[in-house]
Design a protein around this motif. Sequence first.
Motif, PDB file in Angstrom:
ATOM      1  N   HIS A 188      49.270  42.854  34.670  1.00 30.35           N
ATOM      2  CA  HIS A 188      48.562  42.893  35.954  1.00 30.35           C
ATOM      3  C   HIS A 188      47.231  42.168  35.797  1.00 30.35           C
ATOM      4  O   HIS A 188      46.531  42.344  34.800  1.00 30.35           O
ATOM      5  CB  HIS A 188      48.319  44.346  36.383  1.00 30.35           C
ATOM      6  CG  HIS A 188      47.737  44.486  37.739  1.00 30.35           C
ATOM      7  ND1 HIS A 188      48.483  44.348  38.887  1.00 30.35           N
ATOM      8  CD2 HIS A 188      46.457  44.743  38.147  1.00 30.35           C
ATOM      9  CE1 HIS A 188      47.709  44.524  39.946  1.00 30.35           C
ATOM     10  NE2 HIS A 188      46.474  44.760  39.523  1.00 30.35           N
ATOM     11  N   ALA A 189      46.896  41.336  36.774  1.00 30.51           N
ATOM     12  CA  ALA A 189      45.663  40.533  36.708  1.00 30.51           C
ATOM     13  C   ALA A 189      44.749  40.898  37.866  1.00 30.51           C
ATOM     14  O   ALA A 189      45.199  41.115  38.997  1.00 30.51           O
ATOM     15  CB  ALA A 189      45.988  39.046  36.739  1.00 30.51           C
ATOM     16  N   THR A 190      43.449  40.968  37.585  1.00 32.85           N
ATOM     17  CA  THR A 190      42.432  41.171  38.618  1.00 32.85           C
ATOM     18  C   THR A 190      41.426  40.035  38.535  1.00 32.85           C
ATOM     19  O   THR A 190      41.092  39.560  37.442  1.00 32.85           O
ATOM     20  CB  THR A 190      41.702  42.512  38.440  1.00 32.85           C
ATOM     21  OG1 THR A 190      41.099  42.550  37.132  1.00 32.85           O
ATOM     22  CG2 THR A 190      42.656  43.677  38.570  1.00 32.85           C
ATOM     23  N   VAL A 191      40.956  39.587  39.692  1.00 35.43           N
ATOM     24  CA  VAL A 191      39.975  38.503  39.774  1.00 35.43           C
ATOM     25  C   VAL A 191      38.675  39.085  40.327  1.00 35.43           C
ATOM     26  O   VAL A 191      38.655  39.647  41.427  1.00 35.43           O
ATOM     27  CB  VAL A 191      40.469  37.350  40.663  1.00 35.43           C
ATOM     28  CG1 VAL A 191      39.451  36.214  40.675  1.00 35.43           C
ATOM     29  CG2 VAL A 191      41.821  36.837  40.172  1.00 35.43           C
ATOM     30  N   THR A 192      37.610  38.957  39.573  1.00 26.31           N
ATOM     31  CA  THR A 192      36.305  39.478  39.966  1.00 26.31           C
ATOM     32  C   THR A 192      35.311  38.334  40.089  1.00 26.31           C
ATOM     33  O   THR A 192      35.230  37.481  39.196  1.00 26.31           O
ATOM     34  CB  THR A 192      35.785  40.500  38.934  1.00 26.31           C
ATOM     35  OG1 THR A 192      36.756  41.531  38.762  1.00 26.31           O
ATOM     36  CG2 THR A 192      34.470  41.103  39.374  1.00 26.31           C
ATOM     37  N   GLU A 193      34.562  38.309  41.194  1.00 28.04           N
ATOM     38  CA  GLU A 193      33.498  37.308  41.358  1.00 28.04           C
ATOM     39  C   GLU A 193      32.178  37.942  40.924  1.00 28.04           C
ATOM     40  O   GLU A 193      31.792  39.000  41.420  1.00 28.04           O
ATOM     41  CB  GLU A 193      33.400  36.836  42.805  1.00 28.04           C
ATOM     42  CG  GLU A 193      32.350  35.742  42.977  1.00 28.04           C
ATOM     43  CD  GLU A 193      32.281  35.209  44.390  1.00 28.04           C
ATOM     44  OE1 GLU A 193      32.168  33.988  44.561  1.00 28.04           O
ATOM     45  OE2 GLU A 193      32.343  36.025  45.335  1.00 28.04           O
ATOM     46  N   ILE A 194      31.492  37.262  39.995  1.00 26.10           N
ATOM     47  CA  ILE A 194      30.228  37.767  39.457  1.00 26.10           C
ATOM     48  C   ILE A 194      29.109  36.841  39.934  1.00 26.10           C
ATOM     49  O   ILE A 194      29.201  35.617  39.792  1.00 26.10           O
ATOM     50  CB  ILE A 194      30.259  37.834  37.924  1.00 26.10           C
ATOM     51  CG1 ILE A 194      31.457  38.676  37.464  1.00 26.10           C
ATOM     52  CG2 ILE A 194      28.967  38.425  37.384  1.00 26.10           C
ATOM     53  CD1 ILE A 194      31.633  38.707  35.965  1.00 26.10           C
ATOM     54  N   LEU A 206      35.448  42.721  43.359  1.00 26.89           N
ATOM     55  CA  LEU A 206      36.878  42.449  43.182  1.00 26.89           C
ATOM     56  C   LEU A 206      37.363  41.636  44.379  1.00 26.89           C
ATOM     57  O   LEU A 206      37.271  42.081  45.520  1.00 26.89           O
ATOM     58  CB  LEU A 206      37.655  43.760  43.082  1.00 26.89           C
ATOM     59  CG  LEU A 206      39.171  43.634  42.926  1.00 26.89           C
ATOM     60  CD1 LEU A 206      39.523  42.982  41.588  1.00 26.89           C
ATOM     61  CD2 LEU A 206      39.837  44.993  43.037  1.00 26.89           C
ATOM     62  N   ILE A 207      37.876  40.426  44.122  1.00 30.06           N
ATOM     63  CA  ILE A 207      38.303  39.564  45.225  1.00 30.06           C
ATOM     64  C   ILE A 207      39.805  39.329  45.242  1.00 30.06           C
ATOM     65  O   ILE A 207      40.320  38.718  46.173  1.00 30.06           O
ATOM     66  CB  ILE A 207      37.568  38.207  45.173  1.00 30.06           C
ATOM     67  CG1 ILE A 207      37.879  37.465  43.869  1.00 30.06           C
ATOM     68  CG2 ILE A 207      36.085  38.381  45.350  1.00 30.06           C
ATOM     69  CD1 ILE A 207      37.296  36.065  43.824  1.00 30.06           C
ATOM     70  N   GLY A 208      40.514  39.808  44.224  1.00 35.37           N
ATOM     71  CA  GLY A 208      41.967  39.625  44.227  1.00 35.37           C
ATOM     72  C   GLY A 208      42.615  40.304  43.042  1.00 35.37           C
ATOM     73  O   GLY A 208      41.983  40.521  42.004  1.00 35.37           O
ATOM     74  N   GLN A 209      43.873  40.658  43.226  1.00 32.29           N
ATOM     75  CA  GLN A 209      44.640  41.237  42.133  1.00 32.29           C
ATOM     76  C   GLN A 209      46.118  40.965  42.380  1.00 32.29           C
ATOM     77  O   GLN A 209      46.553  40.806  43.519  1.00 32.29           O
ATOM     78  CB  GLN A 209      44.380  42.736  41.989  1.00 32.29           C
ATOM     79  CG  GLN A 209      44.634  43.565  43.234  1.00 32.29           C
ATOM     80  CD  GLN A 209      44.294  45.016  43.008  1.00 32.29           C
ATOM     81  OE1 GLN A 209      44.492  45.558  41.915  1.00 32.29           O
ATOM     82  NE2 GLN A 209      43.780  45.671  44.027  1.00 32.29           N
TER      83      GLN A 209
END
Length: 340
Positions: A188-194, A206-209
């Motif tokens: 499982h992958a999560t995309v986080t914008e920092i 958190l912008i996507g998973q």
Amino acid sequence: MDTIKKLSVGLLALVAVLAFPLALSFFAAESNHMYVTLYDEAERQELRTRAATVSDFLSEAGITLGQSDRTNHRLLAETFDGMTIAIDREIVFTVQIDNGEPATRTALPGITVANVITSLQQEFITPFVFNGDVDRQIQNGEAIRLFTWRSRQQIDTTYLPYETIENHTSSVKQGFTHVRQEGAPGKHATVTEIIYIGGYEKNRELIGQNTLFYPTNAIIDVGTARLGQLTDVTSPDFHYVRQVRMEATAYTAGFGCTGKHPCDPWYRITASGREVEHGIVAVDRNLIPLGTRLYVEGYGFALAADVGGAIRGYRIDLFMEELSDALQFGRRNINVWILE
């Protein structure tokens, strides 16, 4: 007396004649002067000049222009009487980016913080953040503090555990298991914008998973079948290495088959040392090693645990408790599955 009067009148006439050209010259000189109003920032002056151009006028007045100073007329423009010349003086201010050293900059009055940010963004190819009103004008001597703005996306992966499912089946001999399907974890992958402001992390969102792939459960076949028990060889639970065609006979523990009496210490004991029972078979150990698990068509699960003088090659001898069963079985060709 008359002579004196005549001399006085003559002298006055001579003076008048001599002074007339001088007066004409004076009035001519006065007519060449112009009056110019000068605004140098907040200071107002009215000056008389005979300078031909704005540049000459400023030089005559001892006024110098800075690199960013501007006038309301071109420097080569001709002066005229009643002309107004205004000078916009440059302002000096400092800009500090993040924790760097302040840099001195100059600009015309009226420049806003937004103007400076736009110029720096083009210079450094990066956005800036200002804590205040960006539309206000910068004052002379002011210090402006800007912070760089940067974002990045971070991808984190986690593994999803798989389950182990036990399938109890009579297609596998009791006491044995078979891995029908290997387990594999999912991902499982999560995309986080920092967001970084001034080089420091200020926010993350958190912008996507997405589940890249789901786990594959392990399936273990757990045997419940006893030695000699029949099963369905077409079942998906039935596993084997290879299938061979063999000539089969049957034998018992009696003297006629083994040459041993019940009082013999080796009575009912096989070549492998195991006691005979339904499911024990004799094979050619050069073809099928002792201890090999088998499934014999019409006989059930078997264990290669015995040998016989007449058992050579693709021949197999099946143990049976009753001589009548052995005789009824006789000699026949059957399928034998060599199990894992």
